[in-house]
Design a protein around this motif. Sequence first.
Motif, PDB file in Angstrom:
ATOM      1  N   ALA A 135       0.833  -1.215   0.000  1.00  0.00           N
ATOM      2  CA  ALA A 135       0.000   0.000   0.000  1.00  0.00           C
ATOM      3  C   ALA A 135       0.863   1.258   0.000  1.00  0.00           C
ATOM      4  CB  ALA A 135      -0.932  -0.003   1.206  1.00  0.00           C
ATOM      5  N   ASP A 136       2.019   1.191   0.656  1.00  0.00           N
ATOM      6  CA  ASP A 136       2.940   2.337   0.637  1.00  0.00           C
ATOM      7  C   ASP A 136       3.456   2.601  -0.778  1.00  0.00           C
ATOM      8  OD1 ASP A 136       2.657   2.771   3.350  1.00  0.00           O
ATOM      9  OD2 ASP A 136       4.533   1.760   3.891  1.00  0.00           O
ATOM     10  N   LEU A 137       3.666   1.534  -1.542  1.00  0.00           N
ATOM     11  CA  LEU A 137       4.131   1.691  -2.920  1.00  0.00           C
ATOM     12  C   LEU A 137       3.036   2.255  -3.817  1.00  0.00           C
ATOM     13  CD1 LEU A 137       6.173  -1.596  -3.413  1.00  0.00           C
ATOM     14  CD2 LEU A 137       7.074   0.735  -3.277  1.00  0.00           C
ATOM     15  N   ASP A 138       1.798   1.792  -3.621  1.00  0.00           N
ATOM     16  CA  ASP A 138       0.672   2.291  -4.415  1.00  0.00           C
ATOM     17  C   ASP A 138      -0.611   2.053  -3.629  1.00  0.00           C
ATOM     18  OD1 ASP A 138      -1.290   3.003  -6.216  1.00  0.00           O
ATOM     19  OD2 ASP A 138      -0.470   1.838  -7.877  1.00  0.00           O
ATOM     20  N   GLY A 139      -1.094   3.099  -2.988  1.00  0.00           N
ATOM     21  CA  GLY A 139      -2.294   3.008  -2.156  1.00  0.00           C
ATOM     22  C   GLY A 139      -3.591   3.034  -2.926  1.00  0.00           C
ATOM     23  N   SER A 140      -3.515   3.060  -4.251  1.00  0.00           N
ATOM     24  CA  SER A 140      -4.735   3.166  -5.052  1.00  0.00           C
ATOM     25  C   SER A 140      -5.233   1.826  -5.581  1.00  0.00           C
ATOM     26  CB  SER A 140      -4.493   4.106  -6.232  1.00  0.00           C
ATOM     27  OG  SER A 140      -3.575   3.536  -7.144  1.00  0.00           O
ATOM     28  N   ILE A 141      -4.693   0.742  -5.082  1.00  0.00           N
ATOM     29  CA  ILE A 141      -5.094  -0.585  -5.552  1.00  0.00           C
ATOM     30  C   ILE A 141      -6.092  -1.174  -4.558  1.00  0.00           C
ATOM     31  CG2 ILE A 141      -4.312  -2.911  -6.139  1.00  0.00           C
ATOM     32  CD1 ILE A 141      -1.586  -1.596  -6.835  1.00  0.00           C
ATOM     33  N   PHE A 142      -7.315  -1.354  -5.027  1.00  0.00           N
ATOM     34  CA  PHE A 142      -8.391  -1.868  -4.188  1.00  0.00           C
ATOM     35  C   PHE A 142      -8.013  -3.194  -3.535  1.00  0.00           C
ATOM     36  CE2 PHE A 142     -11.923  -4.909  -3.974  1.00  0.00           C
ATOM     37  CZ  PHE A 142     -12.657  -4.333  -2.946  1.00  0.00           C
ATOM     38  N   GLU A 143      -7.498  -4.118  -4.328  1.00  0.00           N
ATOM     39  CA  GLU A 143      -7.184  -5.451  -3.813  1.00  0.00           C
ATOM     40  C   GLU A 143      -6.206  -5.397  -2.645  1.00  0.00           C
ATOM     41  OE1 GLU A 143      -8.592  -5.954  -8.006  1.00  0.00           O
ATOM     42  OE2 GLU A 143      -7.209  -4.605  -7.008  1.00  0.00           O
ATOM     43  N   THR A 144      -5.220  -4.533  -2.731  1.00  0.00           N
ATOM     44  CA  THR A 144      -4.259  -4.426  -1.630  1.00  0.00           C
ATOM     45  C   THR A 144      -4.938  -3.922  -0.364  1.00  0.00           C
ATOM     46  OG1 THR A 144      -2.414  -4.037  -3.142  1.00  0.00           O
ATOM     47  CG2 THR A 144      -2.106  -3.329  -0.870  1.00  0.00           C
ATOM     48  N   GLN A 145      -5.763  -2.881  -0.495  1.00  0.00           N
ATOM     49  CA  GLN A 145      -6.452  -2.332   0.676  1.00  0.00           C
ATOM     50  C   GLN A 145      -7.415  -3.365   1.271  1.00  0.00           C
ATOM     51  OE1 GLN A 145      -5.738   0.475   2.188  1.00  0.00           O
ATOM     52  NE2 GLN A 145      -4.337   1.202   0.637  1.00  0.00           N
ATOM     53  N   TYR A 146      -8.134  -4.061   0.404  1.00  0.00           N
ATOM     54  CA  TYR A 146      -9.079  -5.067   0.879  1.00  0.00           C
ATOM     55  C   TYR A 146      -8.341  -6.223   1.554  1.00  0.00           C
ATOM     56  CZ  TYR A 146     -13.049  -8.240   1.057  1.00  0.00           C
ATOM     57  OH  TYR A 146     -14.029  -9.090   1.495  1.00  0.00           O
ATOM     58  N   ASN A 147      -7.269  -6.687   0.930  1.00  0.00           N
ATOM     59  CA  ASN A 147      -6.479  -7.772   1.525  1.00  0.00           C
ATOM     60  C   ASN A 147      -5.898  -7.366   2.874  1.00  0.00           C
ATOM     61  OD1 ASN A 147      -6.998  -9.381  -0.695  1.00  0.00           O
ATOM     62  ND2 ASN A 147      -5.051  -8.950  -1.689  1.00  0.00           N
ATOM     63  N   LEU A 148      -5.461  -6.115   2.981  1.00  0.00           N
ATOM     64  CA  LEU A 148      -4.944  -5.616   4.260  1.00  0.00           C
ATOM     65  C   LEU A 148      -6.052  -5.652   5.308  1.00  0.00           C
ATOM     66  CD1 LEU A 148      -2.678  -4.333   5.922  1.00  0.00           C
ATOM     67  CD2 LEU A 148      -3.336  -2.113   4.964  1.00  0.00           C
ATOM     68  N   ALA A 149      -7.243  -5.240   4.929  1.00  0.00           N
ATOM     69  CA  ALA A 149      -8.369  -5.275   5.858  1.00  0.00           C
ATOM     70  C   ALA A 149      -8.677  -6.711   6.289  1.00  0.00           C
ATOM     71  CB  ALA A 149      -9.590  -4.632   5.207  1.00  0.00           C
ATOM     72  N   VAL A 150      -8.634  -7.642   5.349  1.00  0.00           N
ATOM     73  CA  VAL A 150      -8.871  -9.049   5.664  1.00  0.00           C
ATOM     74  C   VAL A 150      -7.816  -9.551   6.657  1.00  0.00           C
ATOM     75  CG1 VAL A 150      -8.858 -11.397   4.730  1.00  0.00           C
ATOM     76  CG2 VAL A 150     -10.061  -9.581   3.508  1.00  0.00           C
ATOM     77  N   ALA A 151      -6.565  -9.199   6.421  1.00  0.00           N
ATOM     78  CA  ALA A 151      -5.491  -9.638   7.322  1.00  0.00           C
ATOM     79  C   ALA A 151      -5.697  -9.077   8.733  1.00  0.00           C
ATOM     80  CB  ALA A 151      -4.134  -9.216   6.762  1.00  0.00           C
ATOM     81  N   TYR A 152      -6.044  -7.791   8.828  1.00  0.00           N
ATOM     82  CA  TYR A 152      -6.329  -7.208  10.146  1.00  0.00           C
ATOM     83  C   TYR A 152      -7.522  -7.899  10.803  1.00  0.00           C
ATOM     84  CZ  TYR A 152      -3.163  -3.137   9.852  1.00  0.00           C
ATOM     85  OH  TYR A 152      -2.073  -2.312   9.793  1.00  0.00           O
ATOM     86  N   THR A 153      -8.537  -8.220  10.002  1.00  0.00           N
ATOM     87  CA  THR A 153      -9.715  -8.899  10.540  1.00  0.00           C
ATOM     88  C   THR A 153      -9.327 -10.261  11.109  1.00  0.00           C
ATOM     89  OG1 THR A 153     -11.143  -7.799   8.927  1.00  0.00           O
ATOM     90  CG2 THR A 153     -12.036  -9.748  10.015  1.00  0.00           C
ATOM     91  N   LYS A 154      -8.550 -11.013  10.344  1.00  0.00           N
ATOM     92  CA  LYS A 154      -8.114 -12.338  10.800  1.00  0.00           C
ATOM     93  C   LYS A 154      -7.279 -12.228  12.083  1.00  0.00           C
ATOM     94  CE  LYS A 154      -9.428 -14.963   7.233  1.00  0.00           C
ATOM     95  NZ  LYS A 154     -10.187 -16.199   7.316  1.00  0.00           N
ATOM     96  N   ILE A 204     -13.214   0.725   0.383  1.00  0.00           N
ATOM     97  CA  ILE A 204     -14.523   1.182  -0.093  1.00  0.00           C
ATOM     98  C   ILE A 204     -14.400   2.486  -0.870  1.00  0.00           C
ATOM     99  CG2 ILE A 204     -16.731   2.131   0.715  1.00  0.00           C
ATOM    100  CD1 ILE A 204     -16.655  -0.167   2.860  1.00  0.00           C
ATOM    101  N   LYS A 205     -13.487   3.351  -0.458  1.00  0.00           N
ATOM    102  CA  LYS A 205     -13.264   4.587  -1.217  1.00  0.00           C
ATOM    103  C   LYS A 205     -12.793   4.276  -2.633  1.00  0.00           C
ATOM    104  CE  LYS A 205     -12.112   7.453   2.748  1.00  0.00           C
ATOM    105  NZ  LYS A 205     -11.020   8.064   3.512  1.00  0.00           N
ATOM    106  N   LEU A 206     -12.022   3.212  -2.780  1.00  0.00           N
ATOM    107  CA  LEU A 206     -11.496   2.827  -4.088  1.00  0.00           C
ATOM    108  C   LEU A 206     -12.517   2.051  -4.928  1.00  0.00           C
ATOM    109  CD1 LEU A 206      -7.929   1.740  -2.938  1.00  0.00           C
ATOM    110  CD2 LEU A 206      -8.540   3.823  -4.189  1.00  0.00           C
ATOM    111  N   ASN A 207     -13.390   1.287  -4.275  1.00  0.00           N
ATOM    112  CA  ASN A 207     -14.406   0.514  -4.996  1.00  0.00           C
ATOM    113  C   ASN A 207     -15.678   0.461  -4.146  1.00  0.00           C
ATOM    114  OD1 ASN A 207     -15.994  -1.239  -6.420  1.00  0.00           O
ATOM    115  ND2 ASN A 207     -14.539  -2.936  -6.414  1.00  0.00           N
ATOM    116  N   PRO A 208     -16.521   1.485  -4.236  1.00  0.00           N
ATOM    117  CA  PRO A 208     -17.724   1.545  -3.402  1.00  0.00           C
ATOM    118  C   PRO A 208     -18.823   0.568  -3.804  1.00  0.00           C
ATOM    119  CG  PRO A 208     -17.622   3.443  -4.851  1.00  0.00           C
ATOM    120  CD  PRO A 208     -16.338   2.691  -5.045  1.00  0.00           C
ATOM    121  N   ASP A 209     -18.612  -0.217  -4.855  1.00  0.00           N
ATOM    122  CA  ASP A 209     -19.647  -1.130  -5.331  1.00  0.00           C
ATOM    123  C   ASP A 209     -19.404  -2.587  -4.957  1.00  0.00           C
ATOM    124  OD1 ASP A 209     -21.095   0.953  -6.557  1.00  0.00           O
ATOM    125  OD2 ASP A 209     -19.744   0.892  -8.279  1.00  0.00           O
TER     126      ASP A 209
END
Length: 198
Positions: free
Chosen positions: A53-72, A87-92
Amino acid sequence: MKKAFLLASILFISVISTACINNFAIQELNNRAKDFMDKGDYASAIERLKSSADLDGSIFETQYNLAVAYTKAEDYANAIQAYNNAIKLNPDFPDAYYSLAVCEENLAKDIISGDVIVNDDDSIQRADQSSETASVSEQETAERTLSENSKKMLTSLLGNSISDYRIYLDKSGTSDDRAYVEDKVKELEYLLAKYTVK
């Protein structure tokens, strides 16, 4: 208190097939994170995904995967932030709202049970496992008085969780879990009425 489980598929989205990702370093970090997730090493997965995410914070999959990891890892505060970024990157994407609602609900229930403490500066921390709060009964938990900061955060978390569950229902159309999610909303509305700061 029982924690809500992620009913919707909370899949670790692979970025290897995502056409928009051309940066090999990001792909490699995400692939390594997936390997760590598969092994249950959530801390290492989180570090790789944060680097991605530090390299490119605009990738939905990275942000979502990070959220999943924190959730786990049951780090719901950071998961909430990462889901909001996704959600900001992909609200749908309906599952992001569902997963966000689950994290908000779980953090609220952790506050109610005393597993999480809200500090005077509104930061949160896990209760010390050796303290008396780790061994309190359900009746003692119910009788415990929450601080004003805890009540405010609890009110916000419960309200947000209700809202996010409803957004999930709206975006997912006719989902198989509609009745379950509607029951969740009713349960959270009850808790919200019980703990609302007036």
